[in-house]
Write a protein that holds these residues in place. Structure first.
Motif, mmCIF file in Angstrom:
data_model
loop_
_atom_site.group_PDB
_atom_site.id
_atom_site.type_symbol
_atom_site.label_atom_id
_atom_site.label_comp_id
_atom_site.label_asym_id
_atom_site.label_seq_id
_atom_site.Cartn_x
_atom_site.Cartn_y
_atom_site.Cartn_z
ATOM 1 N N GLU A 1 9.834 23.699 14.952
ATOM 2 C CA GLU A 1 10.603 22.474 14.810
ATOM 3 C C GLU A 1 9.658 21.369 14.360
ATOM 4 O O GLU A 1 8.552 21.235 14.878
ATOM 5 C CB GLU A 1 11.284 22.107 16.118
ATOM 6 C CG GLU A 1 12.328 23.126 16.511
ATOM 7 C CD GLU A 1 13.431 22.563 17.387
ATOM 8 O OE1 GLU A 1 13.428 21.353 17.668
ATOM 9 O OE2 GLU A 1 14.301 23.350 17.767
ATOM 10 N N LYS B 1 9.451 17.142 13.088
ATOM 11 C CA LYS B 1 10.048 15.830 12.868
ATOM 12 C C LYS B 1 9.358 15.254 11.650
ATOM 13 O O LYS B 1 8.131 15.177 11.605
ATOM 14 C CB LYS B 1 9.849 14.921 14.078
ATOM 15 C CG LYS B 1 10.660 15.350 15.270
ATOM 16 C CD LYS B 1 10.556 14.357 16.399
ATOM 17 C CE LYS B 1 11.409 14.842 17.559
ATOM 18 N NZ LYS B 1 11.459 13.896 18.651
ATOM 19 N N TYR C 1 9.075 11.957 9.340
ATOM 20 C CA TYR C 1 9.344 10.532 9.230
ATOM 21 C C TYR C 1 9.188 10.157 7.765
ATOM 22 O O TYR C 1 8.157 10.447 7.150
ATOM 23 C CB TYR C 1 8.362 9.729 10.084
ATOM 24 C CG TYR C 1 8.422 10.088 11.545
ATOM 25 C CD1 TYR C 1 9.261 9.406 12.412
ATOM 26 C CD2 TYR C 1 7.660 11.128 12.061
ATOM 27 C CE1 TYR C 1 9.338 9.730 13.748
ATOM 28 C CE2 TYR C 1 7.731 11.474 13.400
ATOM 29 C CZ TYR C 1 8.565 10.768 14.237
ATOM 30 O OH TYR C 1 8.635 11.111 15.569
ATOM 31 N N ILE D 1 13.690 21.170 10.197
ATOM 32 C CA ILE D 1 13.300 19.777 10.021
ATOM 33 C C ILE D 1 14.351 18.817 10.555
ATOM 34 O O ILE D 1 15.528 18.936 10.252
ATOM 35 C CB ILE D 1 13.029 19.489 8.530
ATOM 36 C CG1 ILE D 1 11.788 20.270 8.099
ATOM 37 C CG2 ILE D 1 12.860 18.010 8.275
ATOM 38 C CD1 ILE D 1 11.428 20.121 6.642
ATOM 39 N N GLU D 2 13.872 17.862 11.367
ATOM 40 C CA GLU D 2 14.680 16.726 11.797
ATOM 41 C C GLU D 2 14.106 15.514 11.071
ATOM 42 O O GLU D 2 12.954 15.151 11.268
ATOM 43 C CB GLU D 2 14.584 16.527 13.306
ATOM 44 C CG GLU D 2 15.326 15.313 13.800
ATOM 45 C CD GLU D 2 15.072 15.003 15.274
ATOM 46 O OE1 GLU D 2 15.455 13.908 15.701
ATOM 47 O OE2 GLU D 2 14.473 15.844 15.976
ATOM 48 N N ASN D 3 14.911 14.915 10.198
ATOM 49 C CA ASN D 3 14.446 13.787 9.389
ATOM 50 C C ASN D 3 14.735 12.480 10.115
ATOM 51 O O ASN D 3 15.859 12.220 10.530
ATOM 52 C CB ASN D 3 15.125 13.813 8.026
ATOM 53 C CG ASN D 3 14.589 12.769 7.064
ATOM 54 O OD1 ASN D 3 15.302 12.284 6.219
ATOM 55 N ND2 ASN D 3 13.323 12.413 7.175
ATOM 56 N N ILE D 4 13.680 11.661 10.275
ATOM 57 C CA ILE D 4 13.806 10.358 10.908
ATOM 58 C C ILE D 4 13.385 9.310 9.890
ATOM 59 O O ILE D 4 12.264 9.353 9.383
ATOM 60 C CB ILE D 4 12.928 10.268 12.180
ATOM 61 C CG1 ILE D 4 13.365 11.334 13.177
ATOM 62 C CG2 ILE D 4 12.996 8.876 12.784
ATOM 63 C CD1 ILE D 4 12.412 11.548 14.314
ATOM 64 N N ASP E 1 12.037 5.900 8.758
ATOM 65 C CA ASP E 1 11.159 4.884 9.333
ATOM 66 C C ASP E 1 10.689 3.964 8.213
ATOM 67 O O ASP E 1 9.842 4.345 7.407
ATOM 68 C CB ASP E 1 9.969 5.563 10.017
ATOM 69 C CG ASP E 1 9.053 4.580 10.723
ATOM 70 O OD1 ASP E 1 9.323 3.356 10.686
ATOM 71 O OD2 ASP E 1 8.063 5.038 11.318
ATOM 72 N N LEU F 1 4.620 14.108 9.213
ATOM 73 C CA LEU F 1 5.220 15.252 9.905
ATOM 74 C C LEU F 1 4.627 15.403 11.285
ATOM 75 O O LEU F 1 3.421 15.223 11.467
ATOM 76 C CB LEU F 1 4.927 16.558 9.156
ATOM 77 C CG LEU F 1 5.786 16.914 7.969
ATOM 78 C CD1 LEU F 1 5.199 16.339 6.726
ATOM 79 C CD2 LEU F 1 5.896 18.392 7.881
ATOM 80 N N ARG F 2 5.479 15.761 12.230
ATOM 81 C CA ARG F 2 5.010 16.102 13.576
ATOM 82 C C ARG F 2 5.559 17.482 13.890
ATOM 83 O O ARG F 2 6.762 17.681 13.985
ATOM 84 C CB ARG F 2 5.494 15.081 14.592
ATOM 85 C CG ARG F 2 5.013 15.405 15.974
ATOM 86 C CD ARG F 2 5.520 14.430 17.015
ATOM 87 N NE ARG F 2 4.698 14.592 18.188
ATOM 88 C CZ ARG F 2 3.833 13.712 18.625
ATOM 89 N NH1 ARG F 2 3.677 12.589 17.990
ATOM 90 N NH2 ARG F 2 3.115 13.947 19.697
#
Length: 178
Positions: A108, A110, A112, A140-143, A145, A154-155
Motif C-alpha cells: 500500500e 500513499k 501525495y 495507491i491512495e492519492n492524496i 497536497d 510516495l510513502r
C-alpha cells in the motif's frame, strides 16, 4: 501482551481460515468496510468500549450493523467482543489487509501530489516503485497536497520517496546552510 501482537494473532487466524476457504478477496473487502465503519463512527466505538453494557447487547448491535458480512468476519467480531477486545477491530483489519497484500505481492502506498493522478500516472508509479520495495505492484491512495508545488511524494510503509519540488528546495536549503 501488546495490542499489535493480539491483533496479529486474530488476523492470522482469520487469514488462514479465509485462505483455506478461498475467500480472501471477499473477507479483505468486508474487513475494509468494517474498519471504515468503526473508525468513522466514534459513537459505535464508545458503545463497544462501554464496560456497563453486556456483551450480548454489543453482539446484537454488531450483527445488525454487519449482518451482510461473511460468517468468518462476523464470528471474528463476536470473539473479539467475548474476549473484551472490541478496541482491536480496526487493528485486526489492518493486520489482515497487510497479510493479504503480502500474499498478493502488493504494497500500500500513499502518493501525495499537487493534482489528482490519472490512471496512467498511478500505473507508472506502481511499475517504477514496486520493485524498489520488493513487491509486484502498489495499491495507491492519492492524496492531493497543494504545498508540494510540483512533483510527487510516495510513502510506502515506513519508506518515503520525495520527488516533490518542495522536498528538492528543502534539501537545497539544508545543503546551502550546512
Amino acid at each position: 501482551m501488546s495490542n499489535s501482537t493480539v491483533a496479529k494473532r486474530y488476523a492470522l487466524a482469520l487469514f488462514q481460515l479465509a485462505s483455506e476457504k478461498q475467500a480472501l478477496p471477499q473477507v479483505e473487502e468486508e474487513l475494509r468496510t468494517v474498519k471504515e465503519v468503526v473508525v468513522n463512527n466514534p459513537e459505535l466505538t464508545a458503545f463497544l468500549k462501554s464496560p456497563k453494557l453486556p456483551n450480548e447487547k454489543k453482539k446484537e448491535v454488531l450483527k445488525q450493523a454487519f449482518g451482510s458480512v461473511s460468517t468468518y468476519v462476523l464470528n471474528t467480531l463476536m470473539i473479539l467482543v467475548d474476549r473484551h477486545r472490541e478496541d482491536q477491530i480496526a487493528d485486526v483489519a489492518d493486520q489482515f489487509i497487510a497479510l493479504a497484500n503480502n500474499a498478493k505481492g502488493v504494497a500500500e502506498a500513499k502518493v501525495y501530489s499537487v493534482q489528482p493522478l490519472t490512471a496512467e500516472q498511478a500505473e507508472a508509479l506502481s511499475a517504477s516503485f514496486a520493485p524498489q520495495v520488493g513487491k509486484q505492484s502498489l495499491q495507491i491512495e492519492n492524496i492531493v497536497d497543494s504545498n508540494l508545488l510540483g512533483g510527487v511524494k510516495l510513502r510506502i510503509g515506513n519508506r518515503i520517496f520525495d520527488g516533490s519540488l518542495r522536498g528538492k528546495l528543502d534539501r537545497l536549503e539544508r545543503k546551502l546552510l550546512g
